[in-house]
Design a protein around this motif. Structure first.
Motif, mmCIF file in Angstrom:
data_model
loop_
_atom_site.group_PDB
_atom_site.id
_atom_site.type_symbol
_atom_site.label_atom_id
_atom_site.label_comp_id
_atom_site.label_asym_id
_atom_site.label_seq_id
_atom_site.Cartn_x
_atom_site.Cartn_y
_atom_site.Cartn_z
ATOM 1 N N GLY B 76 0.814 -1.211 0.000
ATOM 2 C CA GLY B 76 0.000 0.000 0.000
ATOM 3 C C GLY B 76 0.843 1.253 0.000
ATOM 4 O O GLY B 76 0.560 2.213 -0.730
ATOM 5 N N VAL B 77 1.925 1.240 0.798
ATOM 6 C CA VAL B 77 2.770 2.425 0.907
ATOM 7 C C VAL B 77 3.430 2.751 -0.424
ATOM 8 O O VAL B 77 3.585 3.926 -0.795
ATOM 9 C CB VAL B 77 3.820 2.211 2.022
ATOM 10 N N GLY B 78 3.809 1.723 -1.181
ATOM 11 C CA GLY B 78 4.426 1.953 -2.487
ATOM 12 C C GLY B 78 3.507 2.715 -3.414
ATOM 13 O O GLY B 78 3.900 3.716 -4.031
ATOM 14 N N VAL B 79 2.269 2.236 -3.528
ATOM 15 C CA VAL B 79 1.313 2.942 -4.380
ATOM 16 C C VAL B 79 1.065 4.346 -3.853
ATOM 17 O O VAL B 79 0.929 5.313 -4.609
ATOM 18 C CB VAL B 79 -0.006 2.144 -4.478
ATOM 19 N N PHE B 80 1.069 4.469 -2.509
ATOM 20 C CA PHE B 80 0.824 5.775 -1.912
ATOM 21 C C PHE B 80 1.950 6.751 -2.238
ATOM 22 O O PHE B 80 1.697 7.941 -2.488
ATOM 23 C CB PHE B 80 0.677 5.628 -0.398
ATOM 24 N N ILE B 81 3.200 6.258 -2.246
ATOM 25 C CA ILE B 81 4.310 7.154 -2.588
ATOM 26 C C ILE B 81 4.147 7.672 -4.013
ATOM 27 O O ILE B 81 4.320 8.861 -4.296
ATOM 28 C CB ILE B 81 5.661 6.429 -2.422
ATOM 29 N N TYR B 82 3.772 6.763 -4.926
ATOM 30 C CA TYR B 82 3.574 7.175 -6.325
ATOM 31 C C TYR B 82 2.482 8.244 -6.411
ATOM 32 O O TYR B 82 2.699 9.350 -6.943
ATOM 33 C CB TYR B 82 3.192 5.941 -7.160
ATOM 34 N N ALA B 83 1.318 7.899 -5.868
ATOM 35 C CA ALA B 83 0.204 8.844 -5.986
ATOM 36 C C ALA B 83 0.490 10.109 -5.200
ATOM 37 O O ALA B 83 0.090 11.205 -5.603
ATOM 38 C CB ALA B 83 -1.076 8.181 -5.495
ATOM 39 N N MET B 127 8.999 -0.603 -3.979
ATOM 40 C CA MET B 127 8.416 -1.119 -2.735
ATOM 41 C C MET B 127 7.170 -1.937 -3.014
ATOM 42 O O MET B 127 6.999 -3.041 -2.481
ATOM 43 C CB MET B 127 8.065 0.052 -1.805
ATOM 44 N N ALA B 128 6.294 -1.398 -3.864
ATOM 45 C CA ALA B 128 5.036 -2.099 -4.135
ATOM 46 C C ALA B 128 5.304 -3.446 -4.783
ATOM 47 O O ALA B 128 4.746 -4.470 -4.373
ATOM 48 C CB ALA B 128 4.142 -1.241 -5.020
ATOM 49 N N VAL B 129 6.204 -3.453 -5.794
ATOM 50 C CA VAL B 129 6.442 -4.699 -6.519
ATOM 51 C C VAL B 129 7.073 -5.741 -5.592
ATOM 52 O O VAL B 129 6.672 -6.908 -5.586
ATOM 53 C CB VAL B 129 7.327 -4.437 -7.752
ATOM 54 N N MET B 130 8.046 -5.311 -4.762
ATOM 55 C CA MET B 130 8.685 -6.253 -3.840
ATOM 56 C C MET B 130 7.649 -6.896 -2.922
ATOM 57 O O MET B 130 7.560 -8.120 -2.818
ATOM 58 C CB MET B 130 9.731 -5.522 -3.013
ATOM 59 N N ALA B 131 6.840 -6.048 -2.293
ATOM 60 C CA ALA B 131 5.890 -6.581 -1.314
ATOM 61 C C ALA B 131 4.873 -7.495 -1.990
ATOM 62 O O ALA B 131 4.567 -8.577 -1.467
ATOM 63 C CB ALA B 131 5.193 -5.433 -0.608
#
Lengths: 237, 160, 81, 90, 127
Positions: B76-83, B127-131
């Motif tokens: 979730g945090v990965g997508v959040f960083i992007y957005a 981050m998103a892809v790893m998780a």
């Protein structure tokens, strides 16, 4: 006159003996402490290699050494040495070293690391020499028209204890031509040897002694010997 | 499928290699500007290092390093960083994902602000892809029931 | 006459694809699919798409094969066709 | 069924091969795909983004919205795996 | 005729690959085999897209050298491989693996319920 001299000499020898005895007791106490320390380490290893390493007292030194090694790796990969990329490298290396410093070195005592590194560096030329020698041996075996090979599996019990030293020995055996480590089962190596001579070389245990010397293992076996002798000594007295 | 492996050689060598694999993954993410690579590849390499850890040590011993709840949070945090990067540009009176607006707070020119914006986006993707990769692997290889969870369930049932 | 490397790679790719379809054992099929992905990666590197080749090598040949093997281990290896 | 599927496959293949006859030749620099949008990207990417790797700059900057949707797709895939397989403790 | 073959044989090979994947998706009854077929289908299409980006005649990779980056040399459009299809297909590959994960999760779910991976048997049980 002579009697007093004799008494004096006896006195002196007694004091010397007394000092020697005190010193021996000191040494044995140290030895016992070391043994209990190594035994503690052993128990820790058995308990949980993976989670137990967290309690390692040498955490900070492990962290610093891991950080330096990983940063050298980063600098080799990156090839860009401006301030921005170097600070990125410091951050990334810090994160990875913080997560993984117990992974690279676990169960290494704080004072031991320099000794281990130095002995390991000295081990590499020796290993290279062994590889060259056995290379010639195997080449002679293979090139001779009768093909005098005698392949067999030997089981080989080792005196090494920690995982790292066992893996070092296994990989060294595999690196030297003619022998291949197939498996390690409960401290017993199963090795495929191409020839009787190669197998005999392995059984002589020169390589094992070298590896034990690197990782300062099997030392407490000698301490155990000293302690046994001390018990006999005490009984005699 | 994920149980503690018995082979000492594989365990020890993978233990020593994993920090280097992780550092290589981070290098691939950070140097996506100058060489092939970027968020997707670096994230997958990071995920692969965690999968190697799980395969070599088993879920029981590795779960302190790969906690599955944290994986969900990370994706979730990965997508959040992007957005969030895009939204920051929106706040700074630009268009969505118009990184040139970041120059106002970073004190650089527009081109370098765009470069830094790309970097932050790549970190989020990594981050998103790893998780997500580790989480999918955990789900598929255990079939949804994590090892050790069964006993806990029984224990709580007995207590109740 | 020199054989272009394109053609050799394409023949390898088609052989791998057919083999992974035809083989009865699902674990072997998954491994052959990994080899297929890797030949595909070489092909893209040869076409100049280095980023795509890197992605294919890490994503498809790495994680994809792992997922296939995990799923086959979780279900069954045998297949009727 | 097997024969029928084979026939359909052959038919699709034949139609596609007929379609390739109008395609530009392999490796043609003047093909429509490389004449239309990409020259702008190739010329301006260094000036506008200070990023030598064009693929990265297009991926995350010019077409960043695209990539954001794609990250969401991956996130959704992970979540759907969790919802499909994982059995909750409660 | 020879010129046509040399110019187009790449496309025909992609079509053959796509046919292999399509055949597996239609005819094979095992679900994992169907997913493998889907994978091959997707890679064939990605291969087709990447091949449209290729430029013959000494075109370089879409990564600038130092000389070009500092403005000593102009960037020639014909001298650089078209990066746009690469970008589109890069995302497609990652989505491919995400769909693969979801598909395998569904397969495991089906296996848990019907205890088989064969499509015909599943349909028989469902009736």
């Amino acid at each position: 006159m002579e009697v007093t001299l004799l008494v004096q000499a006896a006195d002196e020898s007694f004091t010397i003996l007394e000092k020697a005895r005190v010193r021996a007791v000191d040494l044995m106490n140290t030895a016992a402490k070391l043994t209990s320390e190594t035994r503690w380490m052993e128990e820790k290893r058995v308990r949980a290699i993976f989670r137990g390493a967290r309690e390692s007292r040498a955490g900070l030194q492990n962290f610093v050494v891991t950080f330096v090694i990983l940063f050298v790796f980063w600098a080799l990969l990156s090839g860009k040495y401006d301030a921005f990329h170097l600070s990125l490298g410091v951050i990334c290396t810090g994160v990875v070293a913080w997560m993984g410093h117990e992974l690279i070195f676990h169960n290494v005592r704080a004072g031991d690391m320099r000794v281990i590194a130095w002995r390991f560096l000295k081990y590499i030329p020796w290993l290279f020499h062994e590889i060259v020698v056995s290379n010639f041996h195997v080449a002679r075996l293979v090139l001779s028209p009768r093909l005098p090979i005698d392949p067999n599996l030997i089981r080989y019990r080792t005196k090494l204890e920690s995982d790292t030293s066992m893996v070092t020995l296994a990989n060294s055996i595999t690196l030297t031509p003619g022998t291949i480590t197939i498996a390690i089962e409960n401290g017993e190596f199963i090795v495929h040897a191409l020839d009787r001579k190669v197998a005999d070389d392995l059984n002589a245990g020169a390589m094992e002694d070298q590896v034990a010397h690197i990782f300062m293992e099997a030392d407490h076996i000698y301490i155990q010997d000293v302690l046994d002798v001390a018990r006999i000594f005490a009984a005699l007295r | 499928m994920i149980y503690r492996g018995e082979d000492i050689i594989i365990r020890t060598i993978s233990r020593m290699l994993i920090p280097f694999i992780q550092l290589y993954g981070l290098y691939v993410i950070m140097h996506g500007h100058y060489s092939p690579g970027g968020g997707f590849q670096g994230g997958v390499i990071l995920g692969a290092s965690l999968i190697l850890l799980l395969l070599a040590y088993g879920y029981q011993d590795a779960k302190s390093r790969v906690p599955e709840k944290l994986l969900t949070v990370f994706s979730g945090v990965g997508v959040f960083i992007y957005a969030g990067t895009g939204f920051l540009c929106l706040v700074l009176l630009g268009n969505f994902l118009d990184y040139a607006m970041l120059a106002k707070i970073l004190h650089t020119d527009a081109a370098h602000a765009r470069s830094l914006g790309i970097l932050s986006v790549e970190i989020g993707v990594g981050m998103a892809v790893m998780a997500v990769m580790v989480s999918i692997f955990l789900d598929i290889s255990t079939g949804g029931v994590l090892p050790g969870e069964e006993e806990e369930k029984q224990k709580t049932a007995e207590e109740a | 006459m020199t054989v272009p490397i394109d053609l050799v790679l394409q023949i390898f790719i088609i052989v791998c694809a057919v083999a992974s379809i035809v083989v009865k054992d699902l674990l072997s099929a998954a491994m052959i699919l990994g080899a297929y992905s890797f030949f595909m990666c070489i092909m893209w590197a040869q076409m100049g798409a280095v980023d795509v080749a890197f992605t294919e090598a890490s994503v498809s040949a790495g994680i994809g094969t792992i997922l296939f093997v995990a799923a086959v281990m979780k279900t069954t290896r045998r297949s009727k066709d | 069924m097997k024969f029928f599927g084979f026939l359909i496959t052959l038919l699709t293949g034949a139609v596609l091969i007929y379609g390739t006859l109008d395609m530009p030749a392999y490796g043609d620099p003047d093909s429509p795909a490389s004449r239309h949008v990409s020259p702008r990207y190739i010329e301006m990417t260094e000036i506008e983004t200070a990023t030598p790797n064009m693929v990265t700059s297009i991926l995350a900057d010019y077409r960043g919205y695209d990539t954001m949707g794609e990250t969401t797709v991956i996130f959704t895939a992970g979540m759907s795996c969790i919802f499909l397989l994982r059995k909750r403790k409660s | 005729m020879i010129e046509l073959v040399i110019a187009k044989y790449n496309y025909w090979i992609y079509v053959i690959l796509m046919m292999i994947g399509f055949y597996a998706m239609i005819v094979k009854t095992n679900l994992v085999k169907k997913i493998i077929g889907m994978n091959i289908f997707q890679t064939a299409i990605i291969l087709f897209y990447i091949s449209t980006a290729y430029k013959m005649g000494g075109a370089t990779l879409p990564i600038m050298t130092d000389a070009q980056a500092h403005g000593h040399e102009a960037v020639l459009v014909d001298g650089v491989i078209n990066p746009l299809p690469h970008v589109l297909m890069l995302t497609a590959i990652v989505v491919m693996v995400a769909t693969l994960g979801v598909a395998l999760a569904i397969v495991i779910h089906i296996y848990r319920r019907y205890n088989t991976l064969n499509e015909d048997e599943i349909l028989k049980v469902m009736k």
